[in-house]
Design a protein around this motif. Structure first.
Motif, PDB file in Angstrom:
ATOM      1  N   VAL A  10      -7.044 -47.590  10.370  1.00  0.00           N
ATOM      2  CA  VAL A  10      -5.867 -47.944   9.579  1.00  0.00           C
ATOM      3  C   VAL A  10      -5.753 -46.944   8.434  1.00  0.00           C
ATOM      4  O   VAL A  10      -6.719 -46.695   7.714  1.00  0.00           O
ATOM      5  CB  VAL A  10      -5.966 -49.376   9.012  1.00  0.00           C
ATOM      6  N   LEU A  11      -4.568 -46.389   8.277  1.00  0.00           N
ATOM      7  CA  LEU A  11      -4.281 -45.429   7.214  1.00  0.00           C
ATOM      8  C   LEU A  11      -3.448 -46.127   6.152  1.00  0.00           C
ATOM      9  O   LEU A  11      -2.306 -46.514   6.397  1.00  0.00           O
ATOM     10  CB  LEU A  11      -3.543 -44.219   7.786  1.00  0.00           C
ATOM     11  N   VAL A  12      -4.046 -46.320   4.974  1.00  0.00           N
ATOM     12  CA  VAL A  12      -3.412 -47.053   3.887  1.00  0.00           C
ATOM     13  C   VAL A  12      -2.895 -46.052   2.858  1.00  0.00           C
ATOM     14  O   VAL A  12      -3.675 -45.316   2.251  1.00  0.00           O
ATOM     15  CB  VAL A  12      -4.409 -48.026   3.216  1.00  0.00           C
ATOM     16  N   SER A  13      -1.591 -46.034   2.667  1.00  0.00           N
ATOM     17  CA  SER A  13      -0.972 -45.119   1.714  1.00  0.00           C
ATOM     18  C   SER A  13       0.017 -45.878   0.844  1.00  0.00           C
ATOM     19  O   SER A  13       0.500 -46.948   1.213  1.00  0.00           O
ATOM     20  CB  SER A  13      -0.237 -43.999   2.464  1.00  0.00           C
ATOM     21  N   HIS A  14       0.347 -45.277  -0.274  1.00  0.00           N
ATOM     22  CA  HIS A  14       1.390 -45.826  -1.141  1.00  0.00           C
ATOM     23  C   HIS A  14       2.774 -45.624  -0.557  1.00  0.00           C
ATOM     24  O   HIS A  14       3.743 -46.200  -1.031  1.00  0.00           O
ATOM     25  CB  HIS A  14       1.324 -45.166  -2.519  1.00  0.00           C
ATOM     26  N   SER A  15       2.866 -44.806   0.470  1.00  0.00           N
ATOM     27  CA  SER A  15       4.148 -44.454   1.069  1.00  0.00           C
ATOM     28  C   SER A  15       4.118 -44.707   2.573  1.00  0.00           C
ATOM     29  O   SER A  15       3.255 -44.165   3.278  1.00  0.00           O
ATOM     30  CB  SER A  15       4.437 -42.975   0.801  1.00  0.00           C
ATOM     31  N   GLY A  16       5.068 -45.490   3.051  1.00  0.00           N
ATOM     32  CA  GLY A  16       5.178 -45.726   4.484  1.00  0.00           C
ATOM     33  C   GLY A  16       5.362 -44.445   5.279  1.00  0.00           C
ATOM     34  O   GLY A  16       4.668 -44.224   6.275  1.00  0.00           O
ATOM     35  N   PRO A  17       6.290 -43.564   4.841  1.00  0.00           N
ATOM     36  CA  PRO A  17       6.459 -42.312   5.582  1.00  0.00           C
ATOM     37  C   PRO A  17       5.215 -41.428   5.591  1.00  0.00           C
ATOM     38  O   PRO A  17       4.916 -40.781   6.596  1.00  0.00           O
ATOM     39  CB  PRO A  17       7.625 -41.627   4.856  1.00  0.00           C
ATOM     40  N   VAL A  18       4.462 -41.395   4.486  1.00  0.00           N
ATOM     41  CA  VAL A  18       3.237 -40.592   4.454  1.00  0.00           C
ATOM     42  C   VAL A  18       2.221 -41.159   5.442  1.00  0.00           C
ATOM     43  O   VAL A  18       1.637 -40.425   6.246  1.00  0.00           O
ATOM     44  CB  VAL A  18       2.643 -40.514   3.032  1.00  0.00           C
ATOM     45  N   ALA A  19       1.983 -42.457   5.406  1.00  0.00           N
ATOM     46  CA  ALA A  19       1.016 -43.073   6.322  1.00  0.00           C
ATOM     47  C   ALA A  19       1.426 -42.829   7.768  1.00  0.00           C
ATOM     48  O   ALA A  19       0.593 -42.481   8.609  1.00  0.00           O
ATOM     49  CB  ALA A  19       0.896 -44.568   6.040  1.00  0.00           C
ATOM     50  N   GLY A  20       2.708 -42.987   8.059  1.00  0.00           N
ATOM     51  CA  GLY A  20       3.196 -42.763   9.422  1.00  0.00           C
ATOM     52  C   GLY A  20       3.044 -41.324   9.866  1.00  0.00           C
ATOM     53  O   GLY A  20       2.647 -41.044  11.006  1.00  0.00           O
ATOM     54  N   ALA A  21       3.343 -40.385   8.973  1.00  0.00           N
ATOM     55  CA  ALA A  21       3.229 -38.959   9.308  1.00  0.00           C
ATOM     56  C   ALA A  21       1.782 -38.560   9.548  1.00  0.00           C
ATOM     57  O   ALA A  21       1.481 -37.792  10.473  1.00  0.00           O
ATOM     58  CB  ALA A  21       3.849 -38.105   8.206  1.00  0.00           C
ATOM     59  N   VAL A  22       0.866 -39.076   8.742  1.00  0.00           N
ATOM     60  CA  VAL A  22      -0.549 -38.748   8.933  1.00  0.00           C
ATOM     61  C   VAL A  22      -1.050 -39.353  10.251  1.00  0.00           C
ATOM     62  O   VAL A  22      -1.801 -38.709  10.986  1.00  0.00           O
ATOM     63  CB  VAL A  22      -1.405 -39.191   7.723  1.00  0.00           C
TER      64      VAL A  22
END
Length: 136
Positions: A10-22
Motif C-alpha cells: 500500500v502506497l500512502v501519500s498526501h495526494s491521490g494522484p501521486v500515490a496512483g502514479a507511483v
C-alpha cells in the motif's frame, strides 16, 4: 502466484494522484509477468490533500493475500497516520507493517521483491535498501 500467500503493498501519500502514479510506475517497472498486489491510498476521502484512515484501511484489505502488507508513506503525517493505525489495531490486516523506505524507489523495490515471492521481511529489506541508491 494466484492461490498462494503473497505480500501486498500500500502506497500512502498526501495526494491521490501521486500515490496512483507511483503505483503505476512500480507496476510498469516490475512488469515481465504478474505483479504482487499494490494499491494507492492517497489524499482524503473527499479527494483533497491529506490522509484518510478509511482509504488506507480499504487499500490494505484490497491487497491482503495472507503474507502481510507493506505500507510505504510519503511524508510526516502520512507516517504518523499509519503508525497510529498500527498502534490502535483492528483497521489493518494482521501482518501489516510500516516500511521505512524512500517512497518511489522503495515502492519499486518492494513490488519487484513481492512479485518474486519474497516474504514480508524480504520485501521490507528491499524497500529499505533503496535508501542506498546513489544517483551520482
Amino acid at each position: 502466484m494466484s492461490g498462494e500467500a503473497q505480500v501486498g503493498i500500500v502506497l500512502v501519500s498526501h495526494s491521490g494522484p501521486v500515490a496512483g502514479a507511483v503505483a503505476d510506475l512500480a507496476r510498469g517497472l516490475a512488469a515481465g509477468g504478474a505483479t504482487a498486489p499494490v494499491a494507492a491510498a492517497g489524499g482524503t476521502s473527499a479527494g483533497g490533500l491529506g490522509t484518510s484512515t478509511d482509504l488506507i484501511s480499504a487499500a490494505a484489505a484490497e491487497v491482503d493475500r495472507g503474507a502481510g502488507v507493506a505500507l510505504l508513506a510519503d511524508l510526516g503525517s502520512a507516517v504518523l497516520t499509519v503508525k497510529a493505525m498500527l498502534a490502535e489495531g483492528g483497521e489493518l490486516p494482521e501482518g501489516a507493517r510500516l516500511v521505512d523506505a524512500p517512497f518511489v524507489e522503495g515502492a519499486v523495490a518492494a513490488l519487484v521483491s513481492a512479485s518474486a515471492g519474497g516474504d514480508l521481511d524480504t520485501v521490507a529489506a528491499a524497500a529499505t535498501d533503496a535508501y542506498g541508491y546513489h544517483k551520482m
